[in-house]
Write a protein that holds these residues in place. Structure first.
Motif, PDB file in Angstrom:
ATOM      1  N   VAL A 240      -5.838 -98.725-113.958  1.00 54.28           N
ATOM      2  CA  VAL A 240      -5.620 -97.366-114.478  1.00 54.28           C
ATOM      3  C   VAL A 240      -5.472 -96.420-113.282  1.00 54.28           C
ATOM      4  O   VAL A 240      -6.421 -95.720-112.909  1.00 54.28           O
ATOM      5  CB  VAL A 240      -6.781 -96.918-115.387  1.00 54.28           C
ATOM      6  N   ALA A 242      -4.217 -93.606-112.928  1.00 62.38           N
ATOM      7  CA  ALA A 242      -4.407 -92.179-113.208  1.00 62.38           C
ATOM      8  C   ALA A 242      -5.830 -91.724-112.904  1.00 62.38           C
ATOM      9  O   ALA A 242      -6.065 -90.538-112.623  1.00 62.38           O
ATOM     10  CB  ALA A 242      -4.063 -91.888-114.666  1.00 62.38           C
ATOM     11  N   GLN A 244      -7.482 -92.420-110.361  1.00 60.18           N
ATOM     12  CA  GLN A 244      -7.674 -92.239-108.927  1.00 60.18           C
ATOM     13  C   GLN A 244      -7.757 -90.764-108.547  1.00 60.18           C
ATOM     14  O   GLN A 244      -8.524 -90.381-107.663  1.00 60.18           O
ATOM     15  CB  GLN A 244      -6.530 -92.915-108.165  1.00 60.18           C
ATOM     16  N   SER A 245      -6.965 -89.935-109.222  1.00 62.07           N
ATOM     17  CA  SER A 245      -6.976 -88.506-108.889  1.00 62.07           C
ATOM     18  C   SER A 245      -8.329 -87.877-109.210  1.00 62.07           C
ATOM     19  O   SER A 245      -8.820 -87.018-108.463  1.00 62.07           O
ATOM     20  CB  SER A 245      -5.861 -87.783-109.646  1.00 62.07           C
ATOM     21  N   TYR A 246      -8.941 -88.307-110.322  1.00 62.63           N
ATOM     22  CA  TYR A 246     -10.257 -87.780-110.680  1.00 62.63           C
ATOM     23  C   TYR A 246     -11.327 -88.259-109.689  1.00 62.63           C
ATOM     24  O   TYR A 246     -12.218 -87.490-109.302  1.00 62.63           O
ATOM     25  CB  TYR A 246     -10.629 -88.212-112.098  1.00 62.63           C
TER      26      TYR A 246
END
Length: 257
Positions: A240, A242, A244-246
């Motif tokens: 997942v 996505a 990584q940004s969090y």
């Protein structure tokens, strides 16, 4: 000896205890022994009630232990914070108060005080008392040899435990750091059931986790724990991307002090 650094003069419970005693003039040594006994009794109480709070067999005992441990710990750690850093100053505001906060809030006694106050109102966060109990246990381990080192019972029963604690200090303190992070994660999940109140608790705890991440006495263990968490999450991040940004945003927030 650790008890000599304790602020007996400004401790209400100690003063109440002393009002019931009569110390003959010139018996300062007797007073020192009484101080040592009183201090150790409170620290021993923290260790024992923390064990009671964390045992999984009898829920009623766990709740009772959490309440007792948090109250005793709050008393002891409040005094330690005030002795080490003094009372907060508000003049000139806000510089004086900010300076006090920067010094005090990254200390272990302040953190244990915060944990104790939170657990008083939310026993479900009792896993954090493991850190409090470990801190008290090491306080006893440092003081016990000087006080009981020559006693046969100490040499037979307690000395091996003290040696074990010292030998595995890094592992035990890492366990304390892990319990602190576990408490913060539990508080985060509790937001869904406790609403705004739970969000406030989680906010306070994550700010404390950030402080522990940078504090001189806990940074090593917290950073090790976060490294292990990152390793466990890596396969999920690959699947997942996505997320990584969090994760990066959280890392940036933790890195800022």
């Amino acid at each position: 000896m650790i008890c000599r650094r304790f602020d007996f003069a400004n401790n209400d419970e100690w003063n109440h205890y002393m009002n019931r005693l009569e110390i003959p003039a010139g018996r300062e040594s007797a007073l020192e022994r009484i101080k040592a006994k009183w201090y150790k009794a409170n620290v021993v109480a923290i260790v024992l009630t923390a064990i009671l709070a964390l045992q999984p067999l009898v829920p009623y005992w766990s709740m009772m232990g959490a309440g007792l441990c948090s109250r005793i710990s709050a008393l002891v750690n409040t005094t330690l914070v005030m002795q080490r850093y003094g009372t907060p100053s508000f003049t000139p505001f806000p510089h004086a108060f900010k300076s006090w906060m920067q010094a005090a809030t990254t200390s272990t006694p302040f953190f244990h005080l915060v944990v104790s106050m939170i657990v008083m109102n939310n026993p479900s966060l009792a896993p954090g008392l493991l850190s409090v109990g470990i801190g008290a246990a090491y306080g006893l381990a440092e003081a016990a040899p000087a006080r009981f080192g020559r006693a046969a019972q100490y040499q037979r029963y307690l000395a091996p435990l003290v040696a074990l604690l010292q030998r595995h200090r890094d592992r035990v303190l890492f366990l304390a750091a892990a319990s602190e992070l576990l408490m913060a994660f539990i508080a985060t999940f509790a937001v869904f059931t406790r609403g705004i109140r739970g969000a406030g608790t989680a906010f306070v705890l994550w700010n404390q986790m950030k402080g522990r991440f940078h504090s001189h006495d806990a940074a090593l263990y917290h950073r090790t724990a976060w490294t292990m968490i990152g390793q466990r999450l890596q396969p999920l991040l690959v699947r997942v991307p996505a997320m990584q940004s969090y994760i990066q945003a959280a890392q940036n927030w933790f890195s800022r002090m």
